[in-house]
Structure formats: C-alpha cells, structure tokens
Enzyme design. Structure first.
Site, PDB file in Angstrom:
ATOM      1  CG  HIS A  40       3.123   2.014 -12.810  1.00  0.00           C
ATOM      2  ND1 HIS A  40       3.697   0.889 -12.307  1.00  0.00           N
ATOM      3  CD2 HIS A  40       3.551   3.029 -12.008  1.00  0.00           C
ATOM      4  CE1 HIS A  40       4.421   1.179 -11.235  1.00  0.00           C
ATOM      5  NE2 HIS A  40       4.332   2.483 -11.019  1.00  0.00           N
ATOM      6  CG  HIS A 100       8.430   0.625  -9.261  1.00  0.00           C
ATOM      7  ND1 HIS A 100       7.744   0.330  -8.115  1.00  0.00           N
ATOM      8  CD2 HIS A 100       7.764   1.630  -9.877  1.00  0.00           C
ATOM      9  CE1 HIS A 100       6.672   1.128  -8.050  1.00  0.00           C
ATOM     10  NE2 HIS A 100       6.671   1.929  -9.097  1.00  0.00           N
ATOM     11  CG  HIS A 104       4.746   9.557  -6.880  1.00  0.00           C
ATOM     12  ND1 HIS A 104       5.562   8.977  -7.820  1.00  0.00           N
ATOM     13  CD2 HIS A 104       4.110   8.517  -6.277  1.00  0.00           C
ATOM     14  CE1 HIS A 104       5.445   7.668  -7.770  1.00  0.00           C
ATOM     15  NE2 HIS A 104       4.567   7.356  -6.843  1.00  0.00           N
ATOM     16  CG  ASP A 134       6.899   4.733  -6.781  1.00  0.00           C
ATOM     17  OD1 ASP A 134       7.080   4.980  -5.570  1.00  0.00           O
ATOM     18  OD2 ASP A 134       5.804   4.370  -7.236  1.00  0.00           O
ATOM     19  CG  HIS A 194       6.412   1.368  -4.521  1.00  0.00           C
ATOM     20  ND1 HIS A 194       6.390   0.017  -4.356  1.00  0.00           N
ATOM     21  CD2 HIS A 194       5.279   1.697  -5.153  1.00  0.00           C
ATOM     22  CE1 HIS A 194       5.290  -0.454  -4.882  1.00  0.00           C
ATOM     23  NE2 HIS A 194       4.594   0.533  -5.376  1.00  0.00           N
ATOM     24  CG  HIS A 226       0.983   7.114  -8.076  1.00  0.00           C
ATOM     25  ND1 HIS A 226       1.519   6.134  -7.269  1.00  0.00           N
ATOM     26  CD2 HIS A 226      -0.368   7.024  -7.920  1.00  0.00           C
ATOM     27  CE1 HIS A 226       0.531   5.498  -6.640  1.00  0.00           C
ATOM     28  NE2 HIS A 226      -0.615   6.020  -7.024  1.00  0.00           N
ATOM     29  CG  ASP A 250       6.006   5.466 -11.396  1.00  0.00           C
ATOM     30  OD1 ASP A 250       5.686   5.100 -10.257  1.00  0.00           O
ATOM     31  OD2 ASP A 250       5.557   6.499 -11.927  1.00  0.00           O
TER      32      ASP A 250
HETATM   33 MN   LIG Z   1       5.062   3.545  -9.110  1.00  0.00          MN
END
Ligand SMILES: [Mn+2]
Length: 434
Positions: free
Chosen positions: A197, A11, A162, A49, A85, A195, A9
């Site tokens: 957070h 991002h 995930h 992600d 994402h 996944h 994650d």
């Molecule tokens: Mn995420």
C-alpha cells in the site's frame, strides 16, 4: 504506441463503518477510471484488491460495475488478478462474476499439465500474464514451482502480480512473506504490482506498485500518496490524487491526567485547521483516569464542526490507569454488549469487530446440520472476521517511529488445511477453478 493504466488496491467497500470514508474510497476509484478514459488508454490493469472483500455489498458492486462499464463502452479492455482481499478459497468471488460477465478478464491463465502460464494478447498487441495474490506464504512457493519460460516473441509484455518483492518491500513486511526479485519471470517490459500500500518504482527492473487509489485503513490514510500509474509508450507517469485533503494530528497522552488530556483536546479544537478528512490519533497511558471519562463523540462532532467532512479517531493505543467497574443498567442484552464495547474498546472498528464476533458466536445450529458442519460454519465466519481485523491492524505507523509488530503483511500461522491433502493447488492460488 500503447497506453495503459495500472491501478491496484482500490479496496472498494472498505471503511464500511464510516460512510464518508467509504464514499471517498469509491470516488477515488471512479476518478482513476475516468482519468484513464479521458487519457484514452488502450487498457486498464487492476493488480488485485479491487474489492475489500470477496463478497462486497451490492451497492458497492453496482458502483464498481457502472464505473468499469464506462471504460468498456469506450472499448477499453480491463485485466485483473485476484488480490489477497477479493479472493475466497471456498467460493467464487465477485472477481469471478465480473469475468463471467466480461466486465474484465482475469490474466491468471495457467496450464496445469504443462505447469506454465499462458499469455493473453490484448488487441494492441501487448501480451499480458499474471498471478494472483494470497494472504499466505503459498504465493511464494508458487512462483518457485511455475515454469516461466515463455515462448520468445517480439511482443511487448506485462506481468501482473499481487505480492511483495523482498528487495523492494518496506521494512515492516516480513522477508519470508516476500518474493525474491529473482522469482519474477524474466523479460517482461512492465511488472504491474499490487498488495503493497505505497507507491514503489523500480525503473531499473520496470517494477511498479502504484499503491492504493485511496486506502483501506488508518495507516493508509496517514500516508500522503494516493493515485495510480498511467503508462504511455512504456513511460510510467504517476497520477497523484491531491484530493481529498487529509490532515493528520496526534496527541501523546502518555503520563497525562485525564484533565490534562482534556486540555490538549481543547487546544486542538482551538487550532486553525483545514482539510476534508481529519485523522486524529490519541495514544499512550494516562496516569490518572480512563479514556471513557472523555466524551470522544462530542470531541469528534466539534472537530467536524470546524469544516471537516469526517473525523477519523484512532484511540486503540490509549489506555487508562485502572480498569473501570462495569455498570449494568436495566437494558437489553444487545444494548449492554454495545455499551460495554463502546466503553472498553477504543475504536469503532474494534467495537464492530466485537459485535460481529458475538453475533457469530451466538449463531445457532440449523435443522439437520451436523455438529461438524456447524462448527465449520462458525469457524469460517470467525475466520473471515479475523482476516478483516488483521488487515485493519496495518503496519508501522511511520510518524510514530516505532515498530508495530502486527505488520499489515504479517500473517499469523493459521492451521488451515489447504487444497487436496494439504497440498496447495492452483485454485487455492486464484487460477481458473473450472
Ligand atoms: Mn491491498
């Protein structure tokens, strides 16, 4: 003895409207990779992600590739799955491009005829398999369909996924969106999750979620843990990022008159505060006046003047007593739209969402494009925007102590046809699409 990093994650590219936060996010990822290099890991696992969307800006891509290549040059292998994402159902995502360029390897390797996953063997002798995530219930049913009976071996092994696990997930994630613990394949030595957070460690079952390296939303930033796992000889060590220092302030404006809220803000400005990032949430319904009576830009720049790199203001939940009359001056259409959005929509994300949505809805039909294709194209664009917005509207704000029903992991039922004849195929799920 094998040593690896478990990152999830990241991002990259998140906070597109706030260059300071966007930069902090990129830096956190770079730090995770650089620490992994320093600590001489054999390989790095990125449990989905990596990017905030499937087709990120090229400057973000460039930063990411430069960083990943630093590890690759030290002969550190990188393994990844798609997250929710950085996966696009219709087109190849950047994850595919990076795999083609051998920056990293996807560990989603599924044999359709035999309905089973194939393990990839790292030169260290560790076998790795994984499944990608989807913003969709599909991943749950997928886990049920796949034959997880791997050929028994002496190798140590890692399973990358995930998805939320029902027994481990935070309360705001819906049960039906989660995988039961029993659906994970058995006998892996380490389960590398992504996944969710937040950091979750289930040492009994060797299931770990590192949470984000930085975060991608206001709610992520309010949480005070950021980092990743460094696993040395199967002992996970959480590498916590102490920097940047994030300070969170909240002002409850419920029942206040506009002057009283102004006083509250003034007294906040007089407080002694330190940190790199200030998160300010102003919420509640004013008893008199409207939020746009307050010059929040001025408040923000004065707060920033106290020494913060950036001030992130969240006033989505701040309401006024009465709706304002809309004043239209002599200005261009775009200016009116922008001004109205600024006045009516509390936060920067909502404003840019409104702007982007208007832009999409104003797109014209191309020459030769059929009505159907035109509608599809508009729908796809709107869909992408809505997905982004839903992700932004993250789960329960814990400090607030009340349920936010628009949970980060909750999805609305979109009537989208999936795969062939509505069947979910593995390529929907992020497997090899060739
Ligand atoms: Mn995420």
């Amino acid at each position: 003895m094998v040593k690896f990093a478990h990152i999830a994650d990241c991002h990259l590219g998140a906070f597109g409207r706030n260059p300071d936060l966007r930069e902090y996010n990129l830096k956190a990822f770079e730090k995770a990779i650089d620490i992994s290099i320093e600590r001489e890991v054999d390989f790095i696992i990125i449990a989905g992600d990596l990017f905030h969307n499937p087709h990120p800006d090229m400057d973000v891509v460039n930063r990411a590739v430069q960083t990943l290549m630093r590890a690759r040059r030290e002969n550190i292998r990188i393994y990844s799955v798609y997250g929710s994402h950085d996966f696009n159902i219709a087109r190849a995502s950047l994850i595919d491009v990076l795999e083609s360029a051998e920056v990293f390897k996807k560990v989603v390797n599924y044999l359709e005829e035999e309905n089973r996953l194939v393990l990839k063997e790292d030169p260290s002798g560790v076998s790795i398999a994984g499944l990608s995530g989807r913003k969709n219930r599909a991943d749950v049913s997928y886990f049920e369909q796949i034959d997880f009976s791997f050929p028994a071996g002496d190798d140590k092994s890692i399973f990358v996924f995930h998805s939320p696990i029902a027994e481990l997930k935070p309360a705001e994630i819906h049960e039906e969106r989660s995988l039961p613990l029993s659906s994970l394949p058995e006998n892996f030595d380490y389960y590398a999750g992504g996944h969710i957070h937040m950091k979750i460690a289930d040492s009994d079952n060797s299931i770990y979620y590192p949470g984000p390296t930085f975060g991608a939303s206001y709610t992520d930033l309010v949480r005070d843990e950021r980092g990743f796992y460094l696993v040395d000889d199967w002992e996970p060590e959480y590498i916590r990022f102490e920097e940047p220092e994030i300070l969170s302030k909240r002002i409850d404006a419920e029942g206040l008159k506009i002057e009283e809220l102004e006083e509250e803000l003034e007294s906040l400005l007089n407080e002694l505060m330190e940190g790199d990032i200030l998160l300010l949430k102003v919420f509640g319904r004013l008893s008199q006046g409207t939020p746009s009576d307050i010059d929040f830009n001025d408040i923000k720049s004065r707060l920033k003047g106290k020494g913060f790199d950036t001030v992130y203001l969240n006033r989505r939940e701040l309401d006024g007593e009465e709706l304002e009359h809309i004043k239209v001056k002599e200005e261009k259409e775009e200016e009116i739209e922008r001004r109205l959005l600024e006045e009516q929509v509390g936060d920067e994300f909502g404003q840019s969402f409104g702007q982007e949505l208007l832009k999409v809805l104003k797109m014209e039909k191309k020459d030769g494009e059929t009505e159907h294709d035109y509608e599809e194209r508009i729908w796809e664009e709107v869909w992408e925007l809505v997905k982004k917005r839903d992700e932004y509207e993250t789960g329960t704000d814990e400090a607030e102590g009340k349920e936010n029903t628009e949970g980060q992991y909750e999805e609305k039922e979109y009537s989208r046809e999936k795969g062939v004849g509505g069947q979910i195929t593995l390529s929907d799920f992020g497997g090899d699409r060739s």
